[in-house]
Design a protein around this motif. Structure first.
Motif, short mmCIF file in Angstrom:
data_model
loop_
_atom_site.label_atom_id
_atom_site.label_comp_id
_atom_site.label_asym_id
_atom_site.label_seq_id
_atom_site.Cartn_x
_atom_site.Cartn_y
_atom_site.Cartn_z
N PHE A 47 0.74 -1.16 0.11
CA PHE A 47 0.20 -0.04 -0.02
C PHE A 47 0.78 1.12 -0.01
O PHE A 47 0.68 2.07 -0.92
N GLY A 48 1.77 1.29 0.96
CA GLY A 48 2.74 2.23 1.19
C GLY A 48 3.47 2.54 -0.12
O GLY A 48 3.57 3.70 -0.69
N VAL A 75 1.18 3.98 -3.08
CA VAL A 75 1.03 5.52 -3.00
C VAL A 75 2.14 6.34 -3.34
O VAL A 75 2.08 7.20 -4.08
N LEU A 76 3.48 5.97 -2.97
CA LEU A 76 4.44 6.75 -3.35
C LEU A 76 4.83 6.73 -4.87
O LEU A 76 5.09 7.56 -5.77
N TYR A 84 1.91 8.34 -6.67
CA TYR A 84 2.12 9.70 -6.61
C TYR A 84 3.35 10.30 -7.65
O TYR A 84 3.13 11.29 -7.99
N THR A 85 4.36 9.49 -7.62
CA THR A 85 5.59 10.06 -8.71
C THR A 85 4.99 10.21 -9.97
O THR A 85 5.29 10.78 -10.69
N GLU A 116 2.89 12.79 -10.50
CA GLU A 116 3.59 14.21 -11.03
C GLU A 116 4.29 13.97 -12.27
O GLU A 116 4.08 15.07 -12.98
N MET A 133 -11.74 15.53 10.05
CA MET A 133 -11.11 14.43 9.26
C MET A 133 -11.41 13.07 9.58
O MET A 133 -11.84 12.13 8.83
N LEU A 134 -11.34 12.67 10.95
CA LEU A 134 -12.07 11.57 11.53
C LEU A 134 -13.49 11.11 11.14
O LEU A 134 -13.80 10.22 10.89
N HIS A 178 -13.48 19.85 2.72
CA HIS A 178 -12.03 19.96 2.54
C HIS A 178 -11.45 18.63 3.31
O HIS A 178 -10.40 18.28 2.96
N ARG A 219 -8.86 16.00 2.07
CA ARG A 219 -7.49 15.90 2.69
C ARG A 219 -7.38 14.17 2.75
O ARG A 219 -6.40 13.68 2.61
N SER A 220 -8.49 13.58 3.42
CA SER A 220 -8.17 12.37 3.82
C SER A 220 -8.44 11.64 2.77
O SER A 220 -7.79 10.24 2.64
N ALA A 275 -7.11 11.93 -0.31
CA ALA A 275 -6.03 12.06 -1.22
C ALA A 275 -5.13 10.93 -1.40
O ALA A 275 -5.13 10.46 -2.51
N PRO A 276 -4.65 10.18 -0.42
CA PRO A 276 -3.91 9.03 -0.56
C PRO A 276 -4.79 7.85 -1.02
O PRO A 276 -4.39 6.98 -1.58
N VAL A 290 -5.50 8.08 -4.59
CA VAL A 290 -4.07 7.66 -5.21
C VAL A 290 -3.99 6.22 -5.63
O VAL A 290 -3.88 5.45 -6.76
#
Lengths: 442, 411
Positions: free
Chosen positions: A33-34, A37-38, A41-42, A45, A255-256, A301, A305-306, A308-309, A312
């Protein structure tokens, strides 16, 4: 470039630790998962740098690191992350509903309805006709009786006309477009989401009567279908009211709370057997429209924010599910279908806009926002495969290949529509007040 | 009804209840909030109401790991060297000495209790005793923060307590991670299982290499929304890697935090992103900790009571000794250790990590002791901290008034 280098090093590091670990405690899923995401994201971009929407980059990252290519994200890991996808769909639906204002619905409802009706009718008819008339060229359609070909063509067309609220919302969020093209596209997509669920359910019910699935239980009753839609509106309204009350009297830890609302939406729709997307759309719509000024915006908002990942990963997972081999095998059949669908969407929106008397940029550009397909269509194609093993599986393969093409081309086209419609930063065209209606309710 | 739905409803209900009732009570009686979530988790968990089964509780493991990782990174971001070196070294010496002494005293006391009362062999008692030692070492900054906000001024004791809290947390996390390296159950598909030393190197390696790579990855990104995605990915990856290798996610994540805060120009934005999610994750951690609580040992009262007693004694004693050995007793006072009695989220995170780890000894006893300590200290830690900070403030005020009176008399 720097990020690509880091990504390569992280990938190398993961290969080093893979033999040392075990699957317990969800560590493997988190690791993947991590990384996803990275990676997404890359690539997202990089896509932006060359003028392509980020979500195409996320999809591309999913394809590259998915089971079809490098295999970093295995099929098992992708399945473990299904909850993330569900959460993403719920967040997208809530945000999409919250984007609609009651004033806008009143003002533009007729336009949206007419555009949607014309567009869905034309694209459904065109795709159905193409498949049915061209059945002699499609391998798995050649040897089946005409009635079966008719039914499966109808089923195929019912899925092929589905749009993607996820892609639409993601691009509107990414570009912050709020003009007539963005709002009309979103309106048509949301309305058509309800319509296609009804249409697909009707076609599926007819298919079960005309071509009874071998050894399967009876399909859902009419009552169940009605509940799925009306119940969704009811449950969604209740959730929306609860959210509005929370925003009015508590208004903390948004957010929560946003994550909880999305999770709750996913769970409650499973328990009550109502349509999830519609439920959260209704919830978002009610919450936004009865909240005081600023309260709904704060929640939106926090949700963005929550989310976004989660977005992705949702699009990267969608990419990971694209079977490159399958798409390559069927590309000769898929390209004509995709082109005919696109043409029908274009013609349908033109007809619908003329019917409604629209003269703004939405008349020319909205079709480009309706090409995308994603999660809903994939889900419906799986229902066909489940009901009709054999031909249904082959049909799903063809649909998935079509979805893959639309999923890739659609966001690029929509981004282009927003650019030429003058609704994004760095747009190629700026709309003068005389050329189109001003954004409504924004 | 599904476990997830129950959990969501409970979280929502708990939050609303907390908002309506607990916040006022907490404000009035100086109670640190968060304990209510822990209690709720226990109530709905498999041990009490059984609304959430043990299997369902285990399915939240990835979220639990993520919460641990996020807390670890937050702890790490407290160690910004440029700011640290501006403060006198004696503050760190006192803090470090206090933390190490507390760890050793509690671990020693618990070995004595476990071997003496529970009749465990020495070798078997070392692991839970050291785990309890690390948990006891943690001092929460919440109580001292609350008191500092309430009294509105900064005393030397407040600064010392804040540093002691940060240092003790770092010492506890490091010691606990090393403990897990020593008791690592092995596994994987390699021909040879790594030794404890190699696991320790891997743990530190994930943190350091990860931190360096994430520093490069984040670059100068200052947009908070974009930073959030990249940072979330980095933390998920680092925690996931540690959990996958059956190591504690806390230490690698803490090292990532240390490296990011010391090497990145956008440290303010990084902290903003991390702090923005701190409270939700803290509540989630509290709730999951409550849900994960089990009690499968008959004789638990004695070790739990012994832990509570040993911790309070060790903290007060080691704080006094540390201050005396470093010549800080006149400034801090003999009882300054009272400000360090709060336990908080990191202690719970360590306890949860131990309780959900494979092959741990007396996991339920250690976790019960942790929960008891967190609940009790959350109730009283702010009052205890105030009891030592307020006199110091009064003393300062009186000295200032006396000085003023003296100068007025001279004139």
């Amino acid at each position: 470039m720097r990020r690509l280098f880091v990504l390569a090093l992280l990938l190398g590091g993961m290969q080093l630790i893979f033999p040392l670990g075990t699957q317990g405690q969800g560590g493997h899923a988190l690791l993947v998962f991590g990384f996803l995401v990275l990676a997404a994201y890359t690539v997202g971009e990089i896509a932006t740098l060359v003028g392509i929407p980020k979500i195409v980059g996320y999809l591309a990252a999913g394809v590259v690191f998915g089971p079809s290519a490098l295999g970093t994200v295995t099929t098992g890991a992708a399945e473990q992350l299904t909850q993330v996808s569900q959460l993403a769909v719920a967040l997208i639906a809530f945000l999409a509903g919250a984007e609609l204002r009651w004033s806008e619905v009143r003002e533009r409802g007729v336009l949206l309805l007419k555009m949607m009706s014309a567009e869905l009718t034309l694209s459904f008819g065109a795709v159905f006709a193409l498949l049915y008339l061209g059945r002699g060229w499609i391998p798995f359609f050649r040897d089946i009786p005409d009635l079966h070909a008719l039914v499966f063509s109808l089923l195929f067309a019912a899925v092929a006309i589905v749009h993607s609220p996820a892609v639409t919302m993601a691009l509107i969020s990414e570009t912050e477009a709020r003009g007539p093209v963005a709002r009309t596209t979103l309106g048509v997509v949301l309305l058509s989401d309800v319509a296609v669920v009804l249409l697909f359910s009707g076609v599926m019910a007819a298919a079960r009567i005309l071509v009874p699935p071998s050894g399967s239980a009876a399909g859902p009753s009419i009552g169940a279908l009605v509940w799925e839609i009306l119940g969704a509106l009811l449950v969604g309204t209740v959730i929306g009211l609860a959210v509005a009350l929370y925003l009015r009297f508590v208004h903390r830890e948004l957010m929560l709370f946003a994550i909880l609302v999305a999770f709750f939406g996913v769970e409650i729709t499973t328990v009550t057997h109502v349509e999830m997307l519609l439920t959260l759309l209704a919830a978002g719509f009610v919450a936004e429209n009865i909240s005081r000024a600023g309260e709904g915006e704060a929640l939106r908002h926090a949700m963005e924010r929550s989310a976004a990942p989660v977005f992705v990963v949702f699009f990267a997972l969608s990419g990971a599910k694209i079977d490159l081999g399958g798409v390559a095998e069927l590309i000769l059949f898929v390209v004509p279908i995709a082109l005919v669908r696109m043409g029908a969407i274009w013609a349908g929106t033109r007809v619908g806009a003329r019917w409604a008397g629209a003269r703004g940029p939405e008349r020319r550009y909205v079709w480009m926002g309706l090409v995308s397909q994603a999660g809903v269509a994939i889900g419906l194609s799986s229902i066909i495969a489940g009901a009709y093993p054999g031909v249904g599986d082959a049909l799903r393969g063809l649909l998935l290949a079509l979805i893959a093409v639309n999923e890739t081309v659609g966001p690029i086209l929509f981004r282009r529509a927003l650019d030429v419609g003058g609704e994004t930063q760095g747009s190629t065209e700026v709309i003068s007040p005389s050329r189109g209606p001003a954004p409504v309710g924004v | 009804m599904s476990a997830s739905l129950i959990l969501i409803l409970v979280v929502a209900g708990a939050y609303l209840a907390a908002h309506v009732a607990f916040d006022r009570l907490a404000h009035r009686f100086n109670i640190i909030s968060g304990a209510e979530y822990l209690l709720l988790g226990i109530l709905i968990g498999p041990e009490v109401a059984g609304l959430i089964s043990a299997g369902a509780a285990d399915s939240f493991a990835p979220l639990r790991t993520l919460a641990l990782g996020w807390i670890g990174v937050l702890v790490g971001t407290q160690f910004y060297v440029r700011e640290m070196i501006r403060l006198p070294g004696v503050l760190y010496r006192v803090a470090f000495f206090e933390a190490i002494l507390s760890l050793a005293l509690v671990a020693g006391a618990m070995i004595a209790v476990l071997t003496g009362v529970l009749r465990l062999p020495f070798a078997e008692s070392v692991m839970p005793a050291v785990a309890m030692g690390t948990i006891a070492t943690v001092s929460s900054p919440s109580a001292i923060g609350l008191v500092a906000r309430r009294l509105g001024r900064r005393a030397p004791l407040v600064l010392q307590a804040e540093i002691a809290s940060a240092v003790s947390t770092a010492v506890a996390i490091s010691a606990f991670a090393l403990l897990l390296c020593i008791v690592h159950p092995g596994g994987g598909s390699t021909a040879r299982t790594p030794t404890p030393t190699e696991w320790a190197v891997i743990t530190v390696g994930i943190g350091c290499v990860g931190g360096a790579l994430f520093h490069l990855f984040l670059g100068g990104e200052r947009k908070v929304d974009r930073l959030f995605i990249a940072l979330a990915g980095a933390i998920i990856l680092a925690s996931g890697a540690a959990a996958y290798l059956r190591l504690s996610p806390l230490l690698p994540a803490m090292l990532v935090g240390v490296i990011l805060v010391n090497t990145s120009k956008n440290r303010a934005e990084i902290r903003q992103v991390l702090v923005g999610v701190e409270r939700p994750l803290y509540f989630v951690l509290m709730l999951f900790a409550g849900v994960a609580w089990r009690l499968d040992v008959g004789n638990w009262i004695v070790p739990v009571a012994a832990f509570l007693g040993a911790r309070v004694t060790a903290k007060l004693f080691s704080a006094g000794i540390a201050a005396a050995l470093n010549g800080a007793l006149p400034v801090l006072g003999v009882h300054w250790g009272r400000s360090l009695l709060g336990q908080g989220g990191v202690a719970l995170a360590i306890g949860l990590n131990y309780a959900t780890y494979e092959n741990t000894r007396l996991a339920s006893v250690v976790f019960t002791a942790t929960i008891a300590s967190v609940l009790l200290t959350d109730l009283v830690s702010a009052r205890l901290a105030e009891s030592v900070v307020r006199p110091q403030m009064e003393q300062k005020r009186r000295a200032a008034v006396a000085a003023l009176a003296a100068s007025a008399g001279e004139e």
